[in-house]
Design a protein around this motif. Structure first.
Motif, PDB file in Angstrom:
ATOM      1  N   GLU A 433      -5.940  98.706  -3.699  1.00 61.18           N
ATOM      2  CA  GLU A 433      -4.517  99.976  -3.202  1.00 61.18           C
ATOM      3  C   GLU A 433      -3.412  99.770  -4.698  1.00 61.18           C
ATOM      4  N   ASP A 434      -3.363  98.786  -4.593  1.00 66.60           N
ATOM      5  CA  ASP A 434      -2.171  98.867  -5.787  1.00 66.60           C
ATOM      6  C   ASP A 434      -2.926  98.742  -7.045  1.00 66.60           C
ATOM      7  N   SER A 435      -3.840  97.836  -6.993  1.00 65.18           N
ATOM      8  CA  SER A 435      -4.941  97.686  -8.578  1.00 65.18           C
ATOM      9  C   SER A 435      -5.111  98.962  -8.511  1.00 65.18           C
ATOM     10  N   VAL A 436      -5.994  99.035  -7.492  1.00 66.47           N
ATOM     11  CA  VAL A 436      -6.381 100.436  -8.196  1.00 66.47           C
ATOM     12  C   VAL A 436      -5.575 102.139  -8.596  1.00 66.47           C
ATOM     13  N   LYS A 437      -4.639 101.928  -7.778  1.00 58.94           N
ATOM     14  CA  LYS A 437      -3.627 102.997  -8.689  1.00 58.94           C
ATOM     15  C   LYS A 437      -3.180 102.385  -9.919  1.00 58.94           C
ATOM     16  N   ARG A 438      -2.778 101.340 -10.491  1.00 61.01           N
ATOM     17  CA  ARG A 438      -2.955  99.772 -12.013  1.00 61.01           C
ATOM     18  C   ARG A 438      -3.642 100.907 -12.945  1.00 61.01           C
ATOM     19  N   PHE A 439      -5.137 101.238 -12.460  1.00 58.62           N
ATOM     20  CA  PHE A 439      -6.199 101.011 -13.200  1.00 58.62           C
ATOM     21  C   PHE A 439      -6.174 102.969 -13.520  1.00 58.62           C
ATOM     22  N   VAL A 440      -6.008 103.365 -12.676  1.00 57.48           N
ATOM     23  CA  VAL A 440      -6.216 104.989 -12.597  1.00 57.48           C
ATOM     24  C   VAL A 440      -4.664 105.485 -14.012  1.00 57.48           C
ATOM     25  N   ALA A 441      -3.885 104.302 -13.270  1.00 57.12           N
ATOM     26  CA  ALA A 441      -3.378 105.076 -14.722  1.00 57.12           C
ATOM     27  C   ALA A 441      -2.375 104.396 -15.614  1.00 57.12           C
ATOM     28  N   ARG A 442      -3.516 102.973 -16.520  1.00 56.77           N
ATOM     29  CA  ARG A 442      -3.783 102.786 -17.416  1.00 56.77           C
ATOM     30  C   ARG A 442      -5.107 103.781 -18.226  1.00 56.77           C
ATOM     31  N   PHE A 443      -5.648 103.671 -17.187  1.00 55.60           N
ATOM     32  CA  PHE A 443      -7.121 104.661 -17.982  1.00 55.60           C
ATOM     33  C   PHE A 443      -6.085 106.470 -18.039  1.00 55.60           C
ATOM     34  N   LEU A 444      -5.578 106.558 -17.707  1.00 61.63           N
ATOM     35  CA  LEU A 444      -3.906 107.928 -18.306  1.00 61.63           C
ATOM     36  C   LEU A 444      -3.859 108.039 -19.076  1.00 61.63           C
ATOM     37  N   ASP A 445      -3.273 106.822 -19.192  1.00 56.38           N
ATOM     38  CA  ASP A 445      -1.468 106.739 -20.645  1.00 56.38           C
ATOM     39  C   ASP A 445      -2.544 105.894 -21.781  1.00 56.38           C
ATOM     40  N   GLY A 446      -4.129 105.879 -21.915  1.00 53.94           N
ATOM     41  CA  GLY A 446      -4.799 105.147 -23.009  1.00 53.94           C
ATOM     42  C   GLY A 446      -5.011 103.401 -22.774  1.00 53.94           C
ATOM     43  N   SER A 447      -4.122 102.998 -21.838  1.00 51.65           N
ATOM     44  CA  SER A 447      -3.783 101.690 -22.524  1.00 51.65           C
ATOM     45  C   SER A 447      -4.849 100.532 -21.591  1.00 51.65           C
ATOM     46  N   LEU A 448      -6.145 101.163 -21.009  1.00 45.78           N
ATOM     47  CA  LEU A 448      -7.352 100.550 -20.430  1.00 45.78           C
ATOM     48  C   LEU A 448      -8.006 100.337 -21.331  1.00 45.78           C
ATOM     49  N   MET A 449      -9.273  98.944 -21.415  1.00 44.32           N
ATOM     50  CA  MET A 449      -9.578  99.085 -22.738  1.00 44.32           C
ATOM     51  C   MET A 449     -10.734  99.243 -22.539  1.00 44.32           C
ATOM     52  N   THR A 450     -11.856  99.893 -23.180  1.00 43.45           N
ATOM     53  CA  THR A 450     -12.632 100.749 -23.141  1.00 43.45           C
ATOM     54  C   THR A 450     -13.904 101.282 -23.737  1.00 43.45           C
ATOM     55  N   THR A 451     -15.256 101.013 -23.849  1.00 43.75           N
ATOM     56  CA  THR A 451     -15.844 100.454 -24.805  1.00 43.75           C
ATOM     57  C   THR A 451     -16.724 102.445 -24.868  1.00 43.75           C
ATOM     58  N   ASP A 452     -17.664 102.052 -25.962  1.00 41.84           N
ATOM     59  CA  ASP A 452     -18.242 103.639 -26.331  1.00 41.84           C
ATOM     60  C   ASP A 452     -19.193 103.172 -24.622  1.00 41.84           C
ATOM     61  N   ILE A 453     -20.092 104.175 -24.567  1.00 41.81           N
ATOM     62  CA  ILE A 453     -21.471 104.083 -23.279  1.00 41.81           C
ATOM     63  C   ILE A 453     -22.653 104.533 -24.956  1.00 41.81           C
ATOM     64  N   VAL A 454     -23.804 103.580 -24.650  1.00 46.44           N
ATOM     65  CA  VAL A 454     -24.823 103.520 -25.461  1.00 46.44           C
ATOM     66  C   VAL A 454     -25.758 104.085 -24.327  1.00 46.44           C
ATOM     67  N   SER A 455     -26.348 105.592 -25.063  1.00 44.56           N
ATOM     68  CA  SER A 455     -27.275 106.452 -24.483  1.00 44.56           C
ATOM     69  C   SER A 455     -28.396 106.249 -25.157  1.00 44.56           C
ATOM     70  N   ASN A 456     -28.338 105.909 -26.000  1.00 52.78           N
ATOM     71  CA  ASN A 456     -29.921 106.221 -26.701  1.00 52.78           C
ATOM     72  C   ASN A 456     -31.034 105.886 -26.626  1.00 52.78           C
ATOM     73  N   THR A 457     -30.947 104.216 -25.311  1.00 53.67           N
ATOM     74  CA  THR A 457     -31.640 104.048 -25.473  1.00 53.67           C
ATOM     75  C   THR A 457     -32.514 104.266 -23.721  1.00 53.67           C
TER      76      THR A 457
END
Length: 468
Positions: A433-457
Motif C-alpha cells: 500500500e505504501d510503495s504504491v502511494k510513493r510510486f503514484v506521488a513520483r509519477f505526479l511530481d515528475g520524478s518517476l523514471m520513464t521511457t518512451d512508448i515505442v508504438s510504431n511496430t
C-alpha cells in the motif's frame, strides 16, 4: 509527462503550449502564439471547432460562426453594465479550430495538405491547433466526440473547461444571431418534467416517484444492435426491480415513424417520451452528446449523471448486482475501460487472474486512488489518473505488447499513452500500500523514471479505437 496536474491549467494540458494565429497565416509563414496569451481571464466562452480539411458543410458553418464570433465580441466590447472591466474587451468568446484529416490525405503530398490547411484557416479571426499535431488533434477529437466528416462546435467554460454544449453547430443553425448564446442546456430534470411520459401501452403515466434512479435509453427499432440489447436491458431491469431498487427507464426514440416507435415500445416494460415530442427527444440526446445507439445513461434521483455507459455495465453485470454502477476508483482493465487509455494516464497493476491476486491488487491500489482523489479534489474528468488491475486476459496482453513490457507479475506500471511515456516499479521493491502511494506521488511530481512508448511496430486496437 503528466506531472504537476494540480497547477497546470486545463487548457495547456488539452491544447498544448502554442496555437496558430489564423489571421497571420501567409504562404510562407505560420505564426505561433502561446496558449496562455490566447486564453486570458477575459475569455469567458471557448469554442472548439472541429472541421474536415474540405467540405461544403464546413464552409457554411464557418461563415455563420465568423459572424457570430464578431457579433458576440462586439456586444461584449460595448457592454457598459459590466463595471468589473473583465467583459469590456473584444475577445470574451474565443475559438480554436481543429482541422482533421480526410481519407484522401494518405494519397496527397504533405505539401498539398499543408497548403490546403493554410487556405482553410487563412484570414479567420481565431486560432488553430497545428495541423501536423496529429496526437493532440486525435485526443481532442476523442475527448469531445467530434463527428467524422462534418463540423462540430463544442462550447466550454473558459475558466474550468466544463462543457456548455456539444451541439454548437446545430444551435448555430437555429440561432445564427446568437440571441440565446452560449446555448446553455436546461437541467435534465427540467427537460423531463417539461412534458409527459407514456407507458408501453401508449397511455399517459404519472410522474416518476422521488428517489428513483432513472435510465435514459436512446434506441430505435431499425437499429440491429438496439434490438439485440433491449432484451438484455429488460432482464437487468426486471432483476434490479425485483430486489426492491427504485429504477425506471425512459425510452428516448430515434425511430423514423410512429408505427415503428409503438411497435418497439410494446416490447419494453418501462416508460417513454412520446413520439410526437421530438423536440424533447432531440434535447435529451444533445444534453448527453449521444452520437450512437443504443446508449443507456443513468441518472441519480437529483438528475446527476452516474454513468453514460450503462450499456457496458449491463453487458458486464446482466443481473445488476452492482446497480446503479457508480464509478469505481479501481477497475479491472477490460476492453471497455482500455479505450480510456487514449485520453488519460493510468496506474496499472498487472497480476494473475485468480481471486486472491485480484483482491491483493485492489487492496494496494485503492488507498492510493482514494488519497489521490482526496488530495486533488478532482471534479473535471480531464484531471484524473485512472487506476486499473490488469489480469491475465487478451486486453492486458495486447497492452503489454504495445508498450513493450514482458509478462512478469505482479508488475506496477504508470502508462501515459497521451504523452507517449511509461514507468515501471523497480523489480526489487515490494508492492505494498505504501510503495504504491510513493510510486503514484513520483509519477505526479515528475520524478518517476520513464521511457518512451515505442508504438510504431504494432497497430494496437483497444476499445475499437487505434491508440497510435
Amino acid at each position: 509527462m503528466a506531472s504537476n496536474i494540480k497547477t497546470t491549467p486545463w487548457y495547456r494540458r488539452m491544447l498544448g503550449p502554442d496555437l496558430i494565429q489564423c489571421s497571420t497565416v501567409t504562404e510562407k509563414d505560420i505564426k505561433l502564439i502561446p496558449v496562455d496569451s490566447v486564453l486570458d481571464t477575459c475569455v469567458k466562452v471557448l469554442g472548439l471547432y472541429f472541421t474536415p480539411i474540405v467540405g461544403v458543410d464546413e464552409v457554411n458553418s464557418t461563415a455563420l460562426l465568423v459572424d457570430l464570433y464578431k457579433h458576440v465580441n462586439v456586444l461584449s466590447d460595448n457592454n457598459e453594465d459590466d463595471t468589473s472591466g473583465a467583459m469590456n474587451r473584444k475577445q470574451t468568446f474565443e475559438i480554436i479550430q481543429i482541422v482533421f484529416s480526410s481519407n484522401a490525405d494518405s494519397v496527397v503530398s504533405i505539401t498539398d495538405v499543408e497548403e490546403s490547411f493554410k487556405k482553410l484557416i487563412k484570414d479567420l479571426p481565431w486560432f488553430a491547433v497545428p495541423y501536423h499535431d496529429y496526437h493532440r488533434k486525435g485526443r481532442l477529437s476523442r475527448r469531445y466526440r467530434a463527428k467524422s466528416g462534418a463540423p462540430t462546435l463544442v462550447l466550454l467554460e473558459a475558466a474550468s473547461g466544463k462543457v456548455i454544449t456539444s451541439s454548437g453547430c446545430e444551435r448555430l443553425e437555429t440561432d445564427p444571431a446568437g440571441e440565446r448564446f452560449p446555448w446553455r442546456p436546461r437541467p435534465v430534470l427540467e427537460v423531463l418534467k417539461s412534458g409527459g411520459l407514456i407507458t408501453s401501452e401508449n397511455t399517459p403515466c404519472p410522474a416518476i416517484p422521488q428517489g428513483t434512479i432513472t435510465g435514459l435509453y436512446f434506441s430505435a427499432h431499425w437499429c440491429p444492435p438496439c434490438k439485440a440489447f433491449t432484451p438484455q436491458l429488460v432482464h437487468t431491469y426486471t432483476k434490479v426491480r425485483e430486489r426492491g431498487h427504485r429504477f425506471e427507464v425512459i425510452f428516448v426514440s430515434s425511430d423514423r415513424s410512429e408505427e415503428s416507435f409503438s411497435q418497439y415500445l410494446a416490447t419494453m416494460p418501462w416508460l417513454a417520451i412520446p413520439y410526437e415530442d421530438d423536440v424533447r427527444r432531440r434535447e435529451l440526446a444533445s444534453l448527453f452528446s449521444v452520437q450512437g445507439i443504443p446508449t443507456l445513461v443513468l441518472l441519480d434521483a437529483d438528475g446527476h449523471l452516474i454513468t453514460d455507459d450503462g450499456r457496458g455495465e449491463v453487458n458486464e453485470d446482466p443481473d445488476g448486482l452492482s446497480f446503479p454502477w457508480y464509478p469505481k476508483l479501481v477497475n479491472i482493465l477490460t476492453e471497455r475501460h482500455a479505450a480510456k487509455l487514449h485520453d488519460h494516464p493510468a496506474i496499472i497493476l498487472f497480476v494473475e487472474g485468480d481471486d486472491g491476486e485480484l483482491e491483493f491488487a485492489e487492496s494496494v491500489l485503492l488507498p492510493a486512488a482514494e488519497e489521490y482523489r482526496m488530495q486533488y479534489h478532482l471534479q473535471d474528468d480531464d484531471d484524473f489518473i485512472q487506476f486499473f488491475i490488469g489480469c491475465d486476459c487478451d486486453t492486458s496482453d495486447l497492452l503489454r505488447e504495445f508498450i513493450g513490457i514482458d509478462d512478469a507479475v505482479p508488475l506496477l506500471t504508470a502508462i501515459d499513452i497521451p504523452s507517449g511515456r511509461m514507468g515501471v516499479m523497480e523489480d526489487d521493491e515490494e508492492i505494498t500500500e505504501d510503495s504504491v502511494k510513493r510510486f503514484v506521488a513520483r509519477f505526479l511530481d515528475g520524478s518517476l523514471m520513464t521511457t518512451d512508448i515505442v508504438s510504431n511496430t504494432l497497430n494496437m486496437n483497444i476499445g475499437g479505437i487505434s491508440v497510435i
